[in-house]
Design an enzyme around this catalytic site. Structure first.
Site, short mmCIF file in Angstrom:
data_model
loop_
_atom_site.label_atom_id
_atom_site.label_comp_id
_atom_site.label_asym_id
_atom_site.label_seq_id
_atom_site.Cartn_x
_atom_site.Cartn_y
_atom_site.Cartn_z
N ILE A 6 0.86 -1.17 0.00
CA ILE A 6 0.00 0.00 0.00
C ILE A 6 0.90 1.23 0.00
CG2 ILE A 6 -2.02 -1.06 1.06
CD1 ILE A 6 -1.15 -0.15 3.75
N ASP A 7 0.36 2.35 -0.47
CA ASP A 7 1.16 3.56 -0.63
C ASP A 7 1.75 4.03 0.70
OD1 ASP A 7 0.36 3.56 -3.26
OD2 ASP A 7 -1.24 5.03 -2.96
N LYS A 8 2.83 4.77 0.59
CA LYS A 8 3.48 5.35 1.77
C LYS A 8 2.48 6.08 2.66
CE LYS A 8 6.60 9.14 3.02
NZ LYS A 8 7.44 10.23 2.51
N THR A 31 -0.79 5.84 2.74
CA THR A 31 -2.01 5.10 3.08
C THR A 31 -1.70 4.25 4.30
OG1 THR A 31 -2.74 4.99 0.77
CG2 THR A 31 -3.67 3.37 2.29
N ARG A 39 -7.58 6.00 -5.35
CA ARG A 39 -7.27 7.43 -5.55
C ARG A 39 -7.62 7.86 -6.97
NH1 ARG A 39 -1.13 7.77 -3.92
NH2 ARG A 39 -1.49 10.02 -4.27
#
Length: 300
Positions: A133-135, A137, A233
């Site tokens: 998962i994104d930094k 998130t 997103r």
């Protein structure tokens, strides 16, 4: 490892990535470049087109020595057994080493906490990492502790039987209580660092429902049917409800003190790779998310 082709005219690197759980297309291309793949006993190039009945032999190289430094990083482990652990990742923590983040990532912390008890399928930079998962998130992330677990979990991720639910605060108000965004996602045509809805993209489906309505914003819950990069997103921005704080895909000026997206992976469910029994893990909304909700004005 021996594989039998059942499809005519498929690129060999694509066939390998689809046939070997946990292997990416770039990983397949590396195996081909290193001479680890033969068809009928003969070496072939990555753009070789398969024929029905081709016998593909794959020799997986020995794992490279891991040169990533373990580092003591606080990790919230919310589930663990001999095969799998699930981390509740905080906002701001990068998952695996890359330029600018070589020793302060989740992987560094995992190596410190669990040493070599991690799978090696995804290479030396991503031991144990099945998905990411994104930094910016927060939320749940599954980690495999051996190659069997990794292969099974990667297969579940691919066939969409690993279920992931997220909560987000988005800009604007929805007329409906629930809906689905079905729009393909690929690289942005002019900005290669971003993703976008594009006809040349891969199928992407996000189901959403309203949790609560506020003046100017909406708290929603999203369930991923697919798992494309930045999917929620991109999809929310596509329907003109960008995630609050997402200055990449949404409004460029920070709002309510948020300079990164209000997005949290709250539920993760999968079949246990060894027993086949269902595993469901949940993570409550983190403080940053609750603080934002506290600033909003509920609509009656």
């Amino acid at each position: 490892m021996e594989l039998i082709c059942g499809e005519e005219g498929q690129r060999l690197d694509v066939f390998l990535a689809e046939s070997i759980p946990g292997l990416s297309r770039s990983g397949a291309q590396n195996l081909l470049a290193e001479g680890c793949v033969t068809v009928g006993g003969l070496p072939v190039k990555k753009n070789y087109k398969t024929r029905v009945g081709d016998v593909v032999e794959v020799r997986l190289p020995e794992p490279e020595p891991l040169n990533i430094a373990p580092r003591e990083i606080p990790l919230e482990i919310v589930y663990e057994d001999e095969d799998v652990l699930v981390i509740n990742k905080p906002k701001g923590l990068v998952v695996h080493p890359a330029a600018g983040h070589w020793d302060d990532t989740l992987v560094n912390g995992l190596l410190y906490a669990r040493g070599e008890a991690l799978s090696g399928i995804n290479g030396v930079l991503r031991p144990g990492i099945v998905h990411r998962i994104d930094k910016d998130t927060s939320g749940l992330l599954a980690v495999a502790k051996n190659d069997l677990a990794h292969a099974v979990l990667a297969s579940q991720l691919k066939d969409h039987t690993m279920a992931r639910t997220y909560e987000a605060i988005v800009c604007g108000s929805f007329k409906e209580d629930r809906g689905t965004v079905d729009a393909p996602i690929g690289r942005h045509p002019s900005d290669r660092k971003k993703m976008a809805v594009t006809d040349r993209g891969r199928s992407a489906v996000t189901h959403w429902e309203v949790v609560a309505r506020y003046r100017g914003y909406t708290h929603i819950r999203c369930r991923l049917e697919t798992g494309r990069t930045h999917q929620i997103r991109v999809h929310m921005a596509y329907i003109n409800h960008p995630i609050l704080g997402d200055t990449v895909y949404g409004r460029k000026k920070p709002e309510l003190g948020q300079e990164s997206q209000c997005l949290h992976a709250s539920v993760l469910s999968f079949r246990h790779p060894r027993t086949g029994l269902p595993v469901i893990v949940t993570a409550p909304l983190p403080p940053y998310f609750q603080e934002v909700l506290g600033k909003l004005e509920p609509l009656k």
